[in-house]
Scaffold this active site. Structure first.
Site, short mmCIF file in Angstrom:
data_model
loop_
_atom_site.label_atom_id
_atom_site.label_comp_id
_atom_site.label_asym_id
_atom_site.label_seq_id
_atom_site.Cartn_x
_atom_site.Cartn_y
_atom_site.Cartn_z
N TYR A 60 0.83 -1.21 0.00
CA TYR A 60 0.00 0.00 0.00
C TYR A 60 0.87 1.26 0.00
O TYR A 60 1.85 1.35 0.72
CB TYR A 60 -0.93 0.04 1.23
CG TYR A 60 -1.66 1.36 1.36
CD1 TYR A 60 -2.69 1.66 0.48
CD2 TYR A 60 -1.27 2.31 2.29
CE1 TYR A 60 -3.34 2.88 0.55
CE2 TYR A 60 -1.91 3.54 2.36
CZ TYR A 60 -2.95 3.82 1.49
OH TYR A 60 -3.58 5.03 1.55
N HIS B 112 -5.38 16.11 -4.59
CA HIS B 112 -5.65 16.37 -3.18
C HIS B 112 -5.45 17.84 -2.79
O HIS B 112 -5.85 18.26 -1.70
CB HIS B 112 -4.75 15.50 -2.30
CG HIS B 112 -5.16 14.07 -2.25
ND1 HIS B 112 -5.58 13.36 -3.35
CD2 HIS B 112 -5.21 13.18 -1.21
CE1 HIS B 112 -5.88 12.13 -3.00
NE2 HIS B 112 -5.66 11.99 -1.71
N ASN C 91 0.59 13.16 3.60
CA ASN C 91 0.06 12.40 4.73
C ASN C 91 0.75 12.87 6.00
O ASN C 91 1.98 12.84 6.07
CB ASN C 91 0.35 10.92 4.49
CG ASN C 91 -0.81 10.01 4.86
OD1 ASN C 91 -0.61 8.87 5.24
ND2 ASN C 91 -2.02 10.49 4.74
N TYR D 80 -14.50 36.37 43.74
CA TYR D 80 -13.73 35.26 43.21
C TYR D 80 -12.77 35.68 42.10
O TYR D 80 -11.68 35.11 41.95
CB TYR D 80 -14.65 34.17 42.66
CG TYR D 80 -15.41 33.40 43.72
CD1 TYR D 80 -15.29 33.70 45.07
CD2 TYR D 80 -16.26 32.37 43.35
CE1 TYR D 80 -15.99 33.00 46.03
CE2 TYR D 80 -16.98 31.65 44.30
CZ TYR D 80 -16.84 31.96 45.64
OH TYR D 80 -17.55 31.27 46.58
N ARG E 34 -9.91 36.86 44.18
CA ARG E 34 -9.42 35.93 45.19
C ARG E 34 -8.98 34.59 44.60
O ARG E 34 -8.04 33.96 45.08
CB ARG E 34 -10.53 35.68 46.22
CG ARG E 34 -10.05 35.00 47.47
CD ARG E 34 -11.13 34.43 48.36
NE ARG E 34 -12.42 35.05 48.24
CZ ARG E 34 -13.54 34.49 48.68
NH1 ARG E 34 -13.50 33.28 49.24
NH2 ARG E 34 -14.71 35.10 48.57
N PHE F 227 -1.47 9.21 11.20
CA PHE F 227 -1.97 10.45 10.61
C PHE F 227 -3.21 10.99 11.32
O PHE F 227 -3.62 12.12 11.09
CB PHE F 227 -2.29 10.25 9.13
CG PHE F 227 -3.11 9.01 8.86
CD1 PHE F 227 -4.41 8.88 9.34
CD2 PHE F 227 -2.57 7.96 8.14
CE1 PHE F 227 -5.14 7.74 9.11
CE2 PHE F 227 -3.31 6.81 7.90
CZ PHE F 227 -4.61 6.70 8.38
N GLU G 279 -12.30 6.30 5.64
CA GLU G 279 -11.83 7.19 6.71
C GLU G 279 -13.06 7.64 7.50
O GLU G 279 -13.58 8.73 7.33
CB GLU G 279 -11.07 8.36 6.09
CG GLU G 279 -9.84 7.88 5.33
CD GLU G 279 -9.34 8.84 4.27
OE1 GLU G 279 -9.87 9.97 4.19
OE2 GLU G 279 -8.45 8.45 3.51
#
Length: 512
Positions: free
Chosen positions: A54, A84, A196, A281, A284, A330, A415
């Site tokens: 792959y 991409h 990637n 507060y 403080r 990734f 994905e």
């Protein structure tokens, strides 16, 4: 221009900040190059032996089952970059892009990505010659890494897209020529290795992290000045209180407040003349709230420092074992969580600041003129400035919703769980800007309050802050156009050396 060594040791937070702050040059050790060569040799052996692996000779994502012939491998890598590079929105700024390039190089040079020396040297040349790829900010879901934005780097190496040089946008080929480069040809796995990874989300998050470090220090200075301006007490900062709880951030923040307030004549003057038993507060509980913020900053620093030095592409090559393994480094969930925690920090620092400001403009609490202006009634003073701070704080509350809990399936459900880390990191920029403006308004108010109590003065470090402000913003005597005052105070917040106000080394980047 600072020289950054890329060796087997991790890049420190201090080094990462240097990369953001200005141009750098890179030097890679021979030991690192040896790892790169060994990794590349494994890839080339896969091709020579006609194995199917792959990312080397298959399609990507859901197309992983489709084998690619030898004569199409270069086209495969070119296509994964060009297809991409499908982002939208504004370009990321040069400082962020420079850090992205260095982080990508650091990952690729770890020797698990299988890239060639030619591609690595092309990336180094972009950094050294300040040729920054124009990267669209939007388009990543944080898995499989920051595919769309990182593809713009690969596109530039191919001679496609645009770059920015000295603020000028130009075609990629022209920018490459300025760096003495020609477009490269991407070999097996190199396109995938380039796009990637988590470097975009990590770089954006780191840049905003460093801004929040300084804003936390600024908020403590404003908080200490608010105590003096409003007639508060330093009893809540007594170390015994915080040791009894044992939260380290709280202990350290209380010590910082004691350092900031030491020697304040104002504090001493109202120590035994107070009309209230306890402070609200927002005065403080500053060590408790900002100490928790400091703890989150420290945690985020550990996560981001690790991610900045990590290998996050896929598959990974382990040359010593001659193995190539597919995994999911990734997936940017660690960065997404860090970004969400930093969003909480930004929201809470601002929330506390606005509440201190509200106390100051209230004449019934502070004992100062209403809205901090003499002769009130005719003059509105800080009335609407406090409203603006409230608006900014509310906007940050809305932006602080966690990005990491929002996942959406992509790539035909291959994905099917993503991190949204880049969303979480990008919104930090807006939150930091809102926080800066909130603190700028408070800074104006606390300096106004201390001036109203003259001739008594605050401590030496806090009067240093006031003096710096008064160099550009005068005392608010009567109503005037308020907008420029806020802008000038915001500029001071950016340039003032907050880290030098105290010997306490609170921040992770101070401890290296």
């Amino acid at each position: 221009m600072q020289l950054i060594n890329i060796d087997h040791s991790p890049l420190s937070l201090v080094t990462l900040k240097h990369i953001i702050d200005g141009p750098v040059t890179l030097k890679v050790t021979e030991a690192v190059w040896q790892d790169v060569r060994k990794s590349r040799e494994v890839v080339m052996n896969v091709i020579a032996e006609d194995k199917t692996v792959y990312g080397i000779n298959t399609g990507f994502g859901i197309l992983a089952k489709r084998s690619i012939s030898h004569d199409q491998l270069e086209e495969l890598q070119k296509n994964i970059i060009l297809s991409h590079a499908a982002g939208v929105g504004e370009y990321l700024d040069d400082d962020t892009v420079r850090l992205i390039l260095v982080l990508k190089l650091k990952a690729l040079l770890r020797g698990h990505s299988g890239i060639s020396e030619t591609v690595a040297n092309a990336l180094i040349a972009l950094v050294d010659h300040e040729v920054y790829p124009c990267i669209r900010a939007q388009g990543s879901v944080g898995a499989s890494g920051d595919l769309a934005p990182l593809s713009y780097i690969g596109a530039v190496l191919l001679g496609e897209g645009e770059v920015r040089v000295n603020g000028e946008i130009m075609p990629a080929r022209e920018g490459l020529n300025r760096a003495g480069l020609k477009p490269v040809t991407l070999g097996a796995k190199e396109g995938l290795a380039l796009n990637n990874g988590t470097q975009v989300s990590t770089a954006i998050c780191l840049k905003n992290y460093f801004v929040l470090e300084d804003l936390l220090l600024a908020s403590m200075a404003c908080g200490a000045m608010a105590i003096d301006a409003s007639g508060g007490t330093d009893t809540p900062f007594d170390d015994r209180i915080h040791q009894a709880r044992g939260q380290q951030g709280q202990i350290d923040v209380a010590a910082h407040y004691r350092s900031l307030l030491q020697g304040s004549a104002l504090l001493e003057s109202h120590r035994n003349q107070r009309g209230r038993v306890q402070d609200p507060y927002s005065l403080r509980c500053q060590p408790q709230v900002l100490g928790a913020c400091l703890d989150q900053l420290r945690h985020a620093a550990n996560i981001l420092a690790a991610e900045a030095n990590s290998v996050t592409d896929n598959p990974l090559i382990f040359a010593d074992e001659n193995e190539i393994l597919s995994g999911g480094n990734f997936h940017a969930e660690p960065v997404a969580f860090a970004a969400d925690n930093l969003a909480l920090v930004a929201a809470e620092i601002g929330s506390l600041s606005e509440r201190r400001l509200a106390l100051l403009v209230d004449e019934h609490f502070s004992g100062l003129p209403a809205f901090l202006v003499p002769g009130n009634g005719v003059h509105s003073g800080f009335m609407i400035a406090q409203v603006t701070a409230a608006a900014l704080v509310s906007e940050n509350k809305q932006l602080s919703h966690p990005a990491s809990v929002d996942s959406i399936p992509t790539s035909a459900n291959q994905e099917d769980h993503v991190s949204m880390a880049t969303h979480g990191a990008r919104r930090l920029g807006k939150m930091a800007d809102n926080l800066q403006k909130t603190l700028a308004i408070e800074l104006l108010a606390v300096c106004q309050g201390i001036d109203l109590r003259a001739p008594l003065q605050s401590s030496k470090p806090l009067m240093q802050v006031l003096t710096c402000l008064r160099e550009t913003v005068s005392f608010y005597e009567v109503d005037r156009f308020f907008d420029p005052d806020i802008e000038k105070a915001a500029q001071l917040l950016q340039k003032f050396a907050w880290r030098e106000l105290s010997q306490e080394k609170l921040l992770p980047s101070q401890r290296e």
